[in-house]
Design an enzyme around this catalytic site. Structure first.
Site, PDB file in Angstrom:
ATOM      1  N   HIS A  59       0.911  -1.275  -0.068  1.00  0.00           N
ATOM      2  CA  HIS A  59       0.053   0.058  -0.008  1.00  0.00           C
ATOM      3  C   HIS A  59       0.951   1.360   0.041  1.00  0.00           C
ATOM      4  CE1 HIS A  59      -3.787  -2.237   0.726  1.00  0.00           C
ATOM      5  NE2 HIS A  59      -2.934  -3.166   1.260  1.00  0.00           N
ATOM      6  N   LEU A  60       0.662   1.975  -1.182  1.00  0.00           N
ATOM      7  CA  LEU A  60       1.646   3.303  -1.325  1.00  0.00           C
ATOM      8  C   LEU A  60       0.815   4.494  -0.901  1.00  0.00           C
ATOM      9  CD1 LEU A  60       3.900   2.419  -4.225  1.00  0.00           C
ATOM     10  CD2 LEU A  60       4.357   2.099  -2.213  1.00  0.00           C
ATOM     11  N   ASP A 306       1.975  -6.863   2.387  1.00  0.00           N
ATOM     12  CA  ASP A 306       0.820  -6.137   2.863  1.00  0.00           C
ATOM     13  C   ASP A 306       1.319  -4.935   3.616  1.00  0.00           C
ATOM     14  OD1 ASP A 306      -1.826  -5.378   3.236  1.00  0.00           O
ATOM     15  OD2 ASP A 306      -2.403  -6.828   4.508  1.00  0.00           O
ATOM     16  N   GLY A 325      -3.372  -2.716   9.796  1.00  0.00           N
ATOM     17  CA  GLY A 325      -2.164  -2.782   8.949  1.00  0.00           C
ATOM     18  C   GLY A 325      -0.974  -2.353   9.611  1.00  0.00           C
TER      19      GLY A 325
HETATM   20  O1  DOR Z   1      -4.450  -4.704   7.609  1.00  0.00           O
HETATM   21  C1  DOR Z   1      -4.803  -4.198   6.601  1.00  0.00           C
HETATM   22  N1  DOR Z   1      -4.533  -3.209   6.255  1.00  0.00           N
HETATM   23  N2  DOR Z   1      -5.562  -5.223   5.765  1.00  0.00           N
HETATM   24  C2  DOR Z   1      -6.089  -4.757   4.542  1.00  0.00           C
HETATM   25  O2  DOR Z   1      -6.766  -5.538   3.851  1.00  0.00           O
HETATM   26  C3  DOR Z   1      -5.963  -3.441   4.342  1.00  0.00           C
HETATM   27  C4  DOR Z   1      -4.688  -2.761   4.764  1.00  0.00           C
HETATM   28  C5  DOR Z   1      -4.913  -1.082   4.525  1.00  0.00           C
HETATM   29  O3  DOR Z   1      -4.750  -0.678   3.452  1.00  0.00           O
HETATM   30  O4  DOR Z   1      -4.342  -0.542   5.778  1.00  0.00           O
HETATM   31 ZN    ZN Z   2      -6.184  -7.274   2.560  1.00  0.00          ZN
END
Ligand code: DOR
Ligand code: ZN
EC number: 3.5.2.3
Length: 432
Positions: A59-60, A306, A325
């Site tokens: 995730h950028l 992730d 996340g």
């Molecule tokens: O822990 C997570 N964070 N799982 C996800 O599916 C999305 C991600 C996020 O975008 O922060």
């Molecule tokens: Zn996910």
């Protein structure tokens, strides 16, 4: 054309140390004590030479949450972590569900030039789960999108998923599923089990993941579309994948596991520190053991980070209000070394498989995850397997600092990363 000489490295950790000469974008020569001129020298110190890592799940946060990460800062973290290609998830703001956004992310990646940034396109408009996004337009855009995902959310409607897989087949692309049956995770805050119960947190039960994975394997088999399962987190999912892949007519299904699901468990709930909140949640010891075995035997194909940066106000708050996340790009190699190499579950050839070769194959990247051989593209990571280092969130290249490994000592560190013959990171410094 510049020449880079990588001194004293053992490709895949095998045999005696050799020198590797990179000329332009390619590996030009491999041999003991090469006596050649070069513009730059990387001293490998007898460390391990691997193909550059490929992260299918990053995730950028650009566009929309540039206060937490940008293509630039995420690229820096990736280069420092040994990555030469990353796939940037679509749950940005606005969502990457059209050609304009994916081309923007792709172009930013090119301009920065530290890592190949491949935007992931959303499967459905606005991640709404109802109307398919224009997959073909994104696939044919300059960004050449080859992976689609609503990650963060599950494509839970079986008919929408079926159609997505049919389009994926026609377009030759992959659908990456965040497997979470939403009806089973309403209000969920942590793995459903004794630890969540003790703290009074609503549970995220394992079957919410497993039921979607089983369903999607069946749909992939039926449609002939290519499915990739994101962040496998339970022993049951590993079992389903093992069963499915053993069938002759299994079709094309692949899966990833995150570093955090290979190391951490829901015991950490007792800290009540939201840095440990993630989706899918940290599970049990038994799940961790099963995931390591599944990665070792190929049931789970690869490791994906992730990498999910979050602002401090979204993490330094009460558990239920915190966003799920964790950072991952700069700690992935260390966690894989700790969880897979040290216990003897994978050797360095195996690490090359799970961090580079398989993810490159899954995403169809022709120039990544290639053999370390003369004439091949010079996408490389030089690893010191012996050094131990202590993770400090504040020292990571990400704008955010939400690492669950704060203060943890990890084995193995990336000494240098080379992208198409150019050094992108060296001894902890990014080379722009
Ligand atoms: O822990 C997570 N964070 N799982 C996800 O599916 C999305 C991600 C996020 O975008 O922060
Ligand atoms: Zn996910």
């Amino acid at each position: 054309m510049s020449r880079v000489l990588i001194k004293e490295v053992r490709p895949y950790g095998d045999g005696e140390a050799v020198d590797v000469l990179v000329d332009g974008e390619l590996i030009a020569e491999i041999g003991a004590d090469l006596d050649v001129e070069a513009d730059e020298v990387v001293h490998g110190g007898g460390g391990v030479l691997l193909p550059g890592f490929v992260d299918l799940h990053t995730h950028l946060r650009e566009p929309g949450r540039e206060d937490t990460e940008t293509v630039e800062t995420g690229s820096a973290a990736a280069a420092l972590g040994g990555y030469t290609a990353v796939f940037a998830m679509a749950n940005t703001d606005p969502v990457a569900d059209n050609a304009v956004i994916v081309e923007h992310v792709w172009r930013r990646g090119l301009e920065i030039g530290l890592v190949d940034v491949h935007p992931v396109g959303a499967v459905t408009v606005g991640l709404g789960g109802e109307q398919l996004a224009e997959l073909g337009t994104m696939a044919r855009s300059a960004a050449g999108v080859r992976m689609f995902s609503d990650d963060g959310k599950c494509v839970h409607d079986p008919l929408v998923m079926r159609r997505a897989l049919e389009y994926a087949k026609a377009l030759g692309v992959v659908v990456a599923q965040h497997a979470e049956e939403p009806r089973l995770t309403v209000g969920a805050q942590a793995h459903e089990g004794a630890n969540a119960a003790r703290l009074g947190l609503a549970g995220w039960p394992a079957p919410a993941e497993e039921s979607i994975v089983a369903r999607d394997c069946l749909l992939a088999g039926h449609t002939g579309g290519t499915l990739h399962v994101c962040h496998v987190s339970t022993a049951g999912t590993a079992e389903i994948l093992r069963w499915w892949k053993s069938r002759e007519s299994a079709g094309t299904v692949s899966a990833e596991v995150t570093p955090h699901h290979l190391l951490l468990t829901d015991e950490l709930l007792s800290t009540y520190d939201p840095v440990n909140k993630v989706n899918p949640p940290l599970r049990t010891d038994e799940d961790v053991r099963a995931l390591r075995e599944a990665l070792a035997d190929g049931t789970v194909d690869c490791v994906a980070t992730d990498h999910a940066p979050h602002a401090s106000q979204d993490k330094d708050c009460e558990w239920s209000a915190a966003k799920p996340g964790m950072l991952g790009l700069q700690t992935a190699l260390g966690v894989v070394a700790r969880t897979m190499v040290e216990p003897g579950l994978l050797d360095w050839r195996g690490v090359a498989r799970v961090l580079s070769e398989r993810p490159a194959e899954i995403a169809g990247l022709a120039d990544q995850g290639r053999p370390i051989a003369v004439g091949e593209p010079a996408n490389l990571a030089v690893v010191d397997p012996d050094v131990r280092w202590t993770v400090r969130g504040a020292e990571l290249a990400s704008i955010s600092a939400n690492t669950p490994f704060e203060g943890v000592e990890l084995p193995g560190r990336v000494l240098a990363t080379v992208l198409r013959g150019r050094i992108t990171a060296h001894e902890g410094e990014v080379r722009r």
